[in-house]
Design a protein around this motif. Structure first.
Motif, mmCIF file in Angstrom:
data_model
loop_
_atom_site.group_PDB
_atom_site.id
_atom_site.type_symbol
_atom_site.label_atom_id
_atom_site.label_comp_id
_atom_site.label_asym_id
_atom_site.label_seq_id
_atom_site.Cartn_x
_atom_site.Cartn_y
_atom_site.Cartn_z
ATOM 1 N N ILE A 1 87.178 38.478 23.343
ATOM 2 C CA ILE A 1 85.716 38.547 23.270
ATOM 3 C C ILE A 1 85.301 39.486 22.137
ATOM 4 N N ILE A 2 84.263 39.138 21.438
ATOM 5 C CA ILE A 2 83.701 40.046 20.437
ATOM 6 C C ILE A 2 82.351 40.504 20.955
ATOM 7 N N ASP A 3 82.273 41.810 21.107
ATOM 8 C CA ASP A 3 81.106 42.414 21.722
ATOM 9 C C ASP A 3 80.346 43.137 20.607
ATOM 10 N N THR A 4 80.573 44.424 20.424
ATOM 11 C CA THR A 4 79.932 45.117 19.294
ATOM 12 C C THR A 4 80.562 44.689 17.974
ATOM 13 N N GLY A 5 81.815 44.259 18.017
ATOM 14 C CA GLY A 5 82.520 43.844 16.798
ATOM 15 C C GLY A 5 83.237 44.994 16.111
ATOM 16 N N ARG A 6 83.100 46.175 16.654
ATOM 17 C CA ARG A 6 83.682 47.348 15.985
ATOM 18 C C ARG A 6 85.202 47.328 15.980
ATOM 19 N N THR A 7 85.794 46.896 17.089
ATOM 20 C CA THR A 7 87.256 46.842 17.166
ATOM 21 C C THR A 7 87.785 45.915 16.077
ATOM 22 N N LEU A 8 87.179 44.739 15.993
ATOM 23 C CA LEU A 8 87.620 43.728 15.038
ATOM 24 C C LEU A 8 87.378 44.138 13.598
ATOM 25 N N LYS B 1 79.691 37.580 22.162
ATOM 26 C CA LYS B 1 78.481 38.151 22.779
ATOM 27 C C LYS B 1 77.619 38.707 21.644
ATOM 28 N N PRO B 2 76.925 37.853 20.900
ATOM 29 C CA PRO B 2 76.234 38.293 19.677
ATOM 30 C C PRO B 2 75.093 39.284 19.916
ATOM 31 N N ASP B 3 74.534 39.300 21.110
ATOM 32 C CA ASP B 3 73.413 40.206 21.406
ATOM 33 C C ASP B 3 73.774 41.669 21.198
ATOM 34 N N ARG B 4 75.055 41.968 21.340
ATOM 35 C CA ARG B 4 75.475 43.371 21.279
ATOM 36 C C ARG B 4 76.169 43.741 19.972
ATOM 37 N N ARG B 5 76.124 42.824 19.010
ATOM 38 C CA ARG B 5 76.843 43.037 17.747
ATOM 39 C C ARG B 5 76.277 44.223 16.974
ATOM 40 N N THR C 1 84.863 29.965 17.299
ATOM 41 C CA THR C 1 84.313 30.548 18.535
ATOM 42 C C THR C 1 84.402 29.541 19.669
ATOM 43 N N GLY C 2 84.925 29.986 20.794
ATOM 44 C CA GLY C 2 84.975 29.122 21.969
ATOM 45 C C GLY C 2 83.600 28.937 22.563
ATOM 46 N N PHE C 3 83.012 30.031 23.023
ATOM 47 C CA PHE C 3 81.698 29.992 23.663
ATOM 48 C C PHE C 3 80.882 31.221 23.276
ATOM 49 N N VAL C 4 79.596 31.008 23.074
ATOM 50 C CA VAL C 4 78.681 32.134 22.907
ATOM 51 C C VAL C 4 78.158 32.450 24.305
ATOM 52 N N VAL C 5 78.281 33.716 24.705
ATOM 53 C CA VAL C 5 77.865 34.090 26.060
ATOM 54 C C VAL C 5 76.760 35.140 26.022
ATOM 55 N N PRO C 6 75.930 35.171 27.060
ATOM 56 C CA PRO C 6 74.872 36.188 27.116
ATOM 57 C C PRO C 6 75.456 37.570 27.378
ATOM 58 N N ASP C 7 74.603 38.572 27.286
ATOM 59 C CA ASP C 7 75.040 39.953 27.453
ATOM 60 C C ASP C 7 75.268 40.287 28.926
ATOM 61 N N GLU C 8 76.417 39.831 29.426
ATOM 62 C CA GLU C 8 76.802 40.141 30.796
ATOM 63 C C GLU C 8 78.269 40.516 30.757
ATOM 64 N N PRO D 1 91.660 32.018 36.579
ATOM 65 C CA PRO D 1 91.813 30.890 35.649
ATOM 66 C C PRO D 1 90.504 30.455 34.995
ATOM 67 N N TYR D 2 89.405 31.121 35.333
ATOM 68 C CA TYR D 2 88.092 30.796 34.771
ATOM 69 C C TYR D 2 87.445 32.072 34.230
ATOM 70 N N VAL D 3 86.290 31.917 33.578
ATOM 71 C CA VAL D 3 85.534 33.090 33.109
ATOM 72 C C VAL D 3 84.368 33.284 34.059
ATOM 73 N N GLY D 4 84.242 34.507 34.575
ATOM 74 C CA GLY D 4 83.159 34.775 35.515
ATOM 75 C C GLY D 4 82.414 36.050 35.174
ATOM 76 N N VAL D 5 81.221 36.179 35.761
ATOM 77 C CA VAL D 5 80.432 37.392 35.582
ATOM 78 C C VAL D 5 80.727 38.330 36.744
ATOM 79 N N LEU D 6 81.030 39.566 36.404
ATOM 80 C CA LEU D 6 81.352 40.543 37.436
ATOM 81 C C LEU D 6 80.074 41.156 37.988
ATOM 82 N N ASP D 7 79.946 41.074 39.312
ATOM 83 C CA ASP D 7 78.813 41.712 39.979
ATOM 84 C C ASP D 7 79.390 42.878 40.778
#
Ligand code: IMP
Ligand code: MG
Length: 174
Positions: free
Chosen positions: A99-106, A129-133, A142-149, A166-172
């Motif tokens: 996942i690319i979040d802020t992008g700083r690691t990459l 997660k482009p919202d947090r870039r 890119t596989g999927f663009v996901v919201p900021d969750e 085996p899937y991608v989920g949002v952690l609550d």
């Protein structure tokens, strides 16, 4: 307080998209080998599934990096904890991220790899997660663009757990 995970992308959706990415990469590098760099640990499931869908010759290497910082954000100060086994000079390199979040690691990691003179240096991420870039990184696949969750599964963890879903989920966090 109870943690739960809500499905965002099913196993079928993820695998179907990875097959498409594999076809895209195969087409782009037609007739040439690609060298996949899996960023441990999060990208391991994605890298394996993607590698199986690439039809040009594939070699693989693994790297562990850590970015200083706490909680769920990274500081962009990358430290190599396990370096690559092989030289990448002259190779068609594709860096595989979960996942690319802020992008700083990459941003930091790509800078390090560029100095090793690969023939090509492409970036492939399962999730974006482009919202947090914050850093300006250009993603080639890119596989999927996901919201900021905060997402887990398919390699992604929360405190080292949930990678094996085996899937991608949002952690609550409940
Ligand atoms: P960045 O430097 O902010 O782009 O951080 C990227 C790294 O942070 C990823 O490789 C993940 O290890 C972690 N990360 C960012 N967002 C999430 C998330 O939603 N779930 C799990 N890990 C995440
Ligand atoms: Mg992680």
């Amino acid at each position: 307080m109870s943690e739960s995970v809500r499905v965002m992308l099913t196993e079928e959706e993820v695998n179907r998209r990875i097959a498409e990415l594999g076809a895209e990469i195969s087409m782009e590098f037609e007739g040439e080998p690609v060298h996949l760099i899996c960023i441990l640990k999060g990208s391991v499931f994605f890298t394996c599934e993607l590698a199986k869908r690439i039809t040009v010759p594939v070699t693989m290497d693994f790297m562990t990096v850590s970015s200083y910082g706490s909680g769920t954000t990274s500081s962009g100060n990358v430290k190599i904890k396990k370096d690559l086994d092989e030289d990448i000079a002259g190779k068609n390199v594709v860096v595989i991220e979960d996942i690319i979040d802020t992008g700083r690691t990459l941003e930091c990691l790509l800078g390090i790899l560029k100095e090793r003179n690969p023939k090509n240096l492409k970036l492939c991420t399962l999730l974006d997660k482009p919202d947090r870039r914050i850093a300006d990184v250009s993603v080639d696949y890119t596989g999927f663009v996901v919201p900021d969750e905060f997402v887990v599964g398919y390699g992604l963890d929360y405190d080292q757990r949930y990678r094996n879903l085996p899937y991608v989920g949002v952690l609550d966090l409940g």
